[in-house]
Structure formats: structure tokens, C-alpha cells
Design a protein around this motif. Structure first.
Motif, PDB file in Angstrom:
ATOM      1  N   LEU A   6     -32.718  80.950 110.566  1.00  0.00           N
ATOM      2  CA  LEU A   6     -33.312  82.054 111.089  1.00  0.00           C
ATOM      3  C   LEU A   6     -34.785  81.765 111.631  1.00  0.00           C
ATOM      4  O   LEU A   6     -35.323  82.145 112.359  1.00  0.00           O
ATOM      5  N   LEU A   7     -35.207  80.994 110.522  1.00  0.00           N
ATOM      6  CA  LEU A   7     -36.530  80.628 110.889  1.00  0.00           C
ATOM      7  C   LEU A   7     -36.572  79.535 112.166  1.00  0.00           C
ATOM      8  O   LEU A   7     -37.626  79.821 112.847  1.00  0.00           O
ATOM      9  N   ALA A   8     -35.733  78.711 112.205  1.00  0.00           N
ATOM     10  CA  ALA A   8     -35.747  77.939 113.426  1.00  0.00           C
ATOM     11  C   ALA A   8     -35.823  78.820 114.922  1.00  0.00           C
ATOM     12  O   ALA A   8     -36.148  78.535 115.801  1.00  0.00           O
ATOM     13  N   GLN A   9     -34.613  79.664 114.687  1.00  0.00           N
ATOM     14  CA  GLN A   9     -34.490  80.601 115.820  1.00  0.00           C
ATOM     15  C   GLN A   9     -35.779  81.385 116.147  1.00  0.00           C
ATOM     16  O   GLN A   9     -36.223  81.465 117.412  1.00  0.00           O
ATOM     17  N   ALA A  10     -36.378  81.946 115.188  1.00  0.00           N
ATOM     18  CA  ALA A  10     -37.577  82.850 115.400  1.00  0.00           C
ATOM     19  C   ALA A  10     -38.712  82.030 115.799  1.00  0.00           C
ATOM     20  O   ALA A  10     -39.353  82.301 116.711  1.00  0.00           O
ATOM     21  N   GLN A  11     -38.723  80.535 115.409  1.00  0.00           N
ATOM     22  CA  GLN A  11     -39.909  79.924 115.908  1.00  0.00           C
ATOM     23  C   GLN A  11     -39.947  79.591 117.195  1.00  0.00           C
ATOM     24  O   GLN A  11     -40.761  79.672 118.019  1.00  0.00           O
ATOM     25  N   ALA A  12     -38.598  79.377 117.570  1.00  0.00           N
ATOM     26  CA  ALA A  12     -38.422  79.202 119.310  1.00  0.00           C
ATOM     27  C   ALA A  12     -38.763  80.269 120.075  1.00  0.00           C
ATOM     28  O   ALA A  12     -39.278  80.201 120.962  1.00  0.00           O
ATOM     29  N   ILE A  19     -46.913  82.162 121.224  1.00  0.00           N
ATOM     30  CA  ILE A  19     -47.518  82.425 119.715  1.00  0.00           C
ATOM     31  C   ILE A  19     -47.884  81.090 119.511  1.00  0.00           C
ATOM     32  O   ILE A  19     -46.630  80.189 119.337  1.00  0.00           O
ATOM     33  N   ASP A  20     -48.992  80.854 119.134  1.00  0.00           N
ATOM     34  CA  ASP A  20     -49.557  79.465 118.807  1.00  0.00           C
ATOM     35  C   ASP A  20     -48.848  78.897 117.360  1.00  0.00           C
ATOM     36  O   ASP A  20     -48.457  77.976 117.381  1.00  0.00           O
ATOM     37  N   GLU A  21     -49.124  79.723 116.448  1.00  0.00           N
ATOM     38  CA  GLU A  21     -48.617  79.191 115.327  1.00  0.00           C
ATOM     39  C   GLU A  21     -47.103  79.771 115.085  1.00  0.00           C
ATOM     40  O   GLU A  21     -47.105  80.620 113.882  1.00  0.00           O
ATOM     41  N   ALA A  22     -46.290  79.730 115.685  1.00  0.00           N
ATOM     42  CA  ALA A  22     -44.975  80.299 115.651  1.00  0.00           C
ATOM     43  C   ALA A  22     -44.228  80.115 114.350  1.00  0.00           C
ATOM     44  O   ALA A  22     -43.684  80.878 113.810  1.00  0.00           O
ATOM     45  N   ARG A  23     -44.327  78.900 113.534  1.00  0.00           N
ATOM     46  CA  ARG A  23     -43.463  78.593 112.419  1.00  0.00           C
ATOM     47  C   ARG A  23     -44.246  79.352 111.245  1.00  0.00           C
ATOM     48  O   ARG A  23     -43.519  79.794 110.722  1.00  0.00           O
ATOM     49  N   ARG A  24     -45.696  79.107 111.104  1.00  0.00           N
ATOM     50  CA  ARG A  24     -46.305  80.173 110.245  1.00  0.00           C
ATOM     51  C   ARG A  24     -46.165  81.358 110.110  1.00  0.00           C
ATOM     52  O   ARG A  24     -45.589  82.164 109.246  1.00  0.00           O
ATOM     53  N   GLU A  25     -45.944  82.013 111.511  1.00  0.00           N
ATOM     54  CA  GLU A  25     -45.749  83.316 111.607  1.00  0.00           C
ATOM     55  C   GLU A  25     -44.446  83.811 111.217  1.00  0.00           C
ATOM     56  O   GLU A  25     -43.901  85.069 110.740  1.00  0.00           O
ATOM     57  N   ALA A  26     -43.455  82.769 111.793  1.00  0.00           N
ATOM     58  CA  ALA A  26     -41.897  83.329 111.283  1.00  0.00           C
ATOM     59  C   ALA A  26     -41.703  83.407 109.762  1.00  0.00           C
ATOM     60  O   ALA A  26     -41.028  84.297 109.353  1.00  0.00           O
ATOM     61  N   GLU A  27     -42.397  82.498 109.135  1.00  0.00           N
ATOM     62  CA  GLU A  27     -42.453  82.396 107.750  1.00  0.00           C
ATOM     63  C   GLU A  27     -42.875  83.671 107.243  1.00  0.00           C
ATOM     64  O   GLU A  27     -42.282  84.232 105.900  1.00  0.00           O
ATOM     65  N   ILE A  28     -43.925  84.021 107.678  1.00  0.00           N
ATOM     66  CA  ILE A  28     -44.698  85.146 106.998  1.00  0.00           C
ATOM     67  C   ILE A  28     -43.906  86.443 107.247  1.00  0.00           C
ATOM     68  O   ILE A  28     -43.564  87.076 106.313  1.00  0.00           O
ATOM     69  N   LEU A  29     -43.215  86.725 108.435  1.00  0.00           N
ATOM     70  CA  LEU A  29     -42.382  87.688 108.752  1.00  0.00           C
ATOM     71  C   LEU A  29     -41.161  87.789 107.912  1.00  0.00           C
ATOM     72  O   LEU A  29     -40.870  88.739 107.439  1.00  0.00           O
ATOM     73  N   LEU A  30     -40.384  86.902 107.865  1.00  0.00           N
ATOM     74  CA  LEU A  30     -39.548  86.578 107.002  1.00  0.00           C
ATOM     75  C   LEU A  30     -39.669  86.847 105.536  1.00  0.00           C
ATOM     76  O   LEU A  30     -38.844  87.511 104.933  1.00  0.00           O
ATOM     77  N   ALA A  31     -40.795  86.222 104.883  1.00  0.00           N
ATOM     78  CA  ALA A  31     -41.097  86.354 103.490  1.00  0.00           C
ATOM     79  C   ALA A  31     -41.283  87.683 103.387  1.00  0.00           C
ATOM     80  O   ALA A  31     -40.864  88.440 102.250  1.00  0.00           O
ATOM     81  N   ALA A  32     -42.048  88.491 104.172  1.00  0.00           N
ATOM     82  CA  ALA A  32     -42.167  90.115 104.230  1.00  0.00           C
ATOM     83  C   ALA A  32     -41.196  90.843 104.146  1.00  0.00           C
ATOM     84  O   ALA A  32     -40.982  91.849 103.410  1.00  0.00           O
ATOM     85  N   GLN A  53     -30.868  92.594 106.056  1.00  0.00           N
ATOM     86  CA  GLN A  53     -32.187  91.724 106.237  1.00  0.00           C
ATOM     87  C   GLN A  53     -32.474  91.265 107.598  1.00  0.00           C
ATOM     88  O   GLN A  53     -33.369  90.973 108.003  1.00  0.00           O
ATOM     89  N   GLN A  54     -31.263  90.614 107.977  1.00  0.00           N
ATOM     90  CA  GLN A  54     -31.391  89.839 109.334  1.00  0.00           C
ATOM     91  C   GLN A  54     -31.716  90.698 110.401  1.00  0.00           C
ATOM     92  O   GLN A  54     -32.464  90.479 111.283  1.00  0.00           O
ATOM     93  N   ARG A  55     -31.069  92.023 110.629  1.00  0.00           N
ATOM     94  CA  ARG A  55     -31.817  92.914 111.515  1.00  0.00           C
ATOM     95  C   ARG A  55     -32.993  93.405 111.228  1.00  0.00           C
ATOM     96  O   ARG A  55     -33.793  93.520 112.506  1.00  0.00           O
ATOM     97  N   CYS A  56     -33.564  93.600 110.121  1.00  0.00           N
ATOM     98  CA  CYS A  56     -35.106  93.736 110.002  1.00  0.00           C
ATOM     99  C   CYS A  56     -35.953  92.691 110.517  1.00  0.00           C
ATOM    100  O   CYS A  56     -36.843  93.059 111.294  1.00  0.00           O
ATOM    101  N   PHE A  57     -35.622  91.379 110.169  1.00  0.00           N
ATOM    102  CA  PHE A  57     -36.218  90.181 110.417  1.00  0.00           C
ATOM    103  C   PHE A  57     -36.123  90.041 112.101  1.00  0.00           C
ATOM    104  O   PHE A  57     -37.380  89.907 112.758  1.00  0.00           O
TER     105      PHE A  57
END
Ligand SMILES: C[S@@+](CC[C@H](N)C(=O)[O-])C[C@H]1O[C@@H](n2cnc3c(N)ncnc32)[C@H](O)[C@@H]1O
Length: 284
Positions: A6-12, A19-32, A53-57
Motif C-alpha cells: 500500500l505504501l509503494a502504491q500510494a507513494q507512486a 507531491i514532493d515528499e511522497a513516501r514520507r506523506e504516504a507513511e504519515i497518512l497510513l500511520a494516522a 482500513q484500506q478504504r480509509c487509507f
């Protein structure tokens, strides 16, 4: 799907949306979304998400692709080391505003008032008042805002930080509802963005943040400052401090006007990017 996929897909997706910091933001969103610390999502790439959880993310990632600020999506922001609730209709507290809190705390530590009172004019989420009161335990505060939505969020934050007995929140126009000579400090981060700057702001701000909390008129950009300063002249006790956040563009104009409004010897404090950010002065 598992966390790593999911992180890899969201980052892409986020990267494709610019979005510049795609990986960092994907991690923040998934963690929240999972209610986890961010470090945990990198530590457990094989963890399987429930469908919900997947739908929310995925919903949150889509909102971020439309440039909605992360604090509005997750409904929380950090300010001066404190986690605060935020939401649409209230300004997201900014790191540069921490300069105002630092200035207040340094000054407050040198004062010997009896039962001192701080006023935060335009309290918004409560960020400034709450940070100041958390670190100045002898002080009480009054937060004023004309926005009912802002006060709703400020009340949530007041409860979160256990300040119900020390922070009073009132709806009003700047300091007009307050009695004379009740306060020892007035702090404020009023609107100060000029209309010609609005279109240059990132879409996160221009599309989502409350324009009324940010923009002043080009004919009279110091209007909020003037109203607050003239109100502060009435509500402050002798030698009380008035401290404003402002922009490098308005700082010289404000420094020139403060003595005309009754405040002597205005001084500037710069932010972490070395820009003139806070102006403060004392009642004559
Ligand atoms: C730039 S925001 C600052 C919010 C918060 N203090 C912070 O630093 O995050 C300005 C705030 O002033 C409030 N405001 C604007 N005009 C006002 C007025 N005439 N009287 C009282 N509050 C006002 C807005 O609703 C907004 O919450």
C-alpha cells in the motif's frame, strides 16, 4: 493488501500528483489511519490491513492528491510539541508562530505579576494560548475569536490539554468585549496576507484554508493590528506586553505605527528562516 504494498502504491500516486515528499506523506497518512506511530509502518511491511482500513487509507490518499493539507485529513497538527485537533474552517498552526510563543515565555519568566493574564486575539485552534499556558503555569488566558468554528476546535484542544480552568474562550471582535486593565500580555497572529500574495500561495492554503483568517485588504493592511493595539492599550496593565506575528513585508510598517498607537520601543524577532516575523512592544 499489506502495509508495504500500500505504501509503494500510494507513494507512486502521490509522486505522480506532484507531491514532493511522497513516501514520507504516504507513511504519515497510513500511520494516522491505523492509529500507529509512523516508525511502526516501516517496521511492519507485512502487516495485513482490514478492508475498512484500506478504504480509509485510499480515501485519504485521494484527498491528498487533491492537495488537501494533511492536518485537515488526519484532523491533527503539531505545534510547540503539542498535538492539537484541527479541521476545515480553522487555520492550521504554523511552525513560524512558535517564535511568538518563545518570545512570550522568555518575557513571562522575567515578570513577577500577581495572577497574570494573557490574551490571545484571534485564538483559532488555541495553538498560541495553549502552548503559552502549558509552559507558564502561573498564567491564565483569554482566547477571543469571531469564528464559531475556530472556538469549537479551541474548546476541544483546551479540554485535551486540561486547561478548562485556566483558558477562557469568548466569541467577539478582537478585544472589544474585555474590561480595561485586566491583562498583562496580549499576543496575536492576526490575518496579514495581502490580496496580491493570495494567488502565489500553495494550493493547500489557497484551496482549503479559511481566507478570512488570512487575508487583509490592500487599502488598509494594518487594520487588524490597529484594532488589536488600540484595544490592548485599554486592556493591558502598565508595562504590559503586546506581541504580534506579522510578515516581513508588513513588519516595517507595523514598527512605525506601534508608537502612534501607544506602544514604545517596538522590537523585532526573526523566524527560523531569518525573516522578520514577530514585533513586540510595551505599553508606555
Ligand atoms: C491567522 S489566524 C490565527 C489563528 C491562531 N491564533 C494561530 O496562530 O494558528 C487569525 C484568527 O483571527 C480570527 N479573526 C479574524 N478577524 C477577527 C476579528 N475581527 N475578531 C476576532 N477574531 C478575528 C480568525 O477567525 C482566525 O482564527
Amino acid at each position: 493488501m499489506v502495509v508495504g504494498e500500500l505504501l509503494a502504491q500510494a507513494q507512486a500516486w502521490l509522486r505522480a500528483a506532484g507531491i514532493d515528499e511522497a513516501r514520507r506523506e504516504a507513511e504519515i497518512l497510513l500511520a494516522a489511519c491505523l492509529g500507529w506511530e509512523r516508525s511502526r509502518v516501516t517496521a511492519y511491511p507485512e502487516h495485513v490491513l482490514t478492508e475498512r482500513q484500506q478504504r480509509c487509507f485510499e480515501c485519504w490518499v485521494r484527498r491528498r492528491i487533491r492537495r488537501e493539507p494533511i492536518p485537515y485529513i488526519t484532523r491533527r497538527a503539531w505545534f510547540y510539541g503539542l498535538e492539537l485537533a484541527v479541521g476545515r474552517g480553522v487555520l492550521i498552526p504554523r511552525p513560524e508562530t512558535e517564535v511568538l510563543v518563545e518570545l512570550f515565555l522568555e518575557w513571562a519568566a522575567t515578570q513577577k505579576f500577581d495572577a497574570p493574564i494573557l490574551i490571545d486575539a484571534g485564538v483559532g485552534s488555541g495553538a498560541i494560548a495553549i502552548a503559552c499556558l502549558q509552559h507558564a503555569p502561573l498564567w491564565s488566558g483569554v482566547g477571543v475569536d469571531r469564528s464559531g468554528r475556530a472556538l469549537q476546535i479551541a474548546r476541544i484542544n483546551r479540554r485535551r490539554w486540561g486547561l478548562e480552568a485556566r483558558l477562557f474562550l469568548i466569541r467577539g471582535e478582537w478585544l472589544s468585549a474585555l474590561r480595561p486593565r485586566v491583562a498583562h500580555a496580549v499576543v496575536s497572529n492576526p490575518p496579514y496576507v495581502l490580496p496580491d500574495e493570495w494567488d502565489t500561495l500553495p494550493p493547500e492554503v489557497a484551496r482549503y484554508e479559511p481566507k478570512l483568517a488570512l487575508v487583509v485588504s490592500s487599502e488598509d493592511p494594518l487594520r487588524p493590528y490597529r484594532h488589536i493595539a488600540l484595544g490592548a492599550r485599554q486592556v493591558l496593565t502598565p508595562s504590559g506586553m503586546l506581541a504580534f506575528e506579522t510578515s516581513p513585508r508588513l513588519a516595517p510598517l507595523l514598527a512605525e505605527q506601534l508608537p502612534r498607537w501607544g506602544f514604545k520601543n517596538p522590537q523585532v524577532r526573526r523566524d527560523y528562516s531569518n525573516r522578520e516575523r514577530v514585533l513586540y512592544a510595551y505599553l508606555e
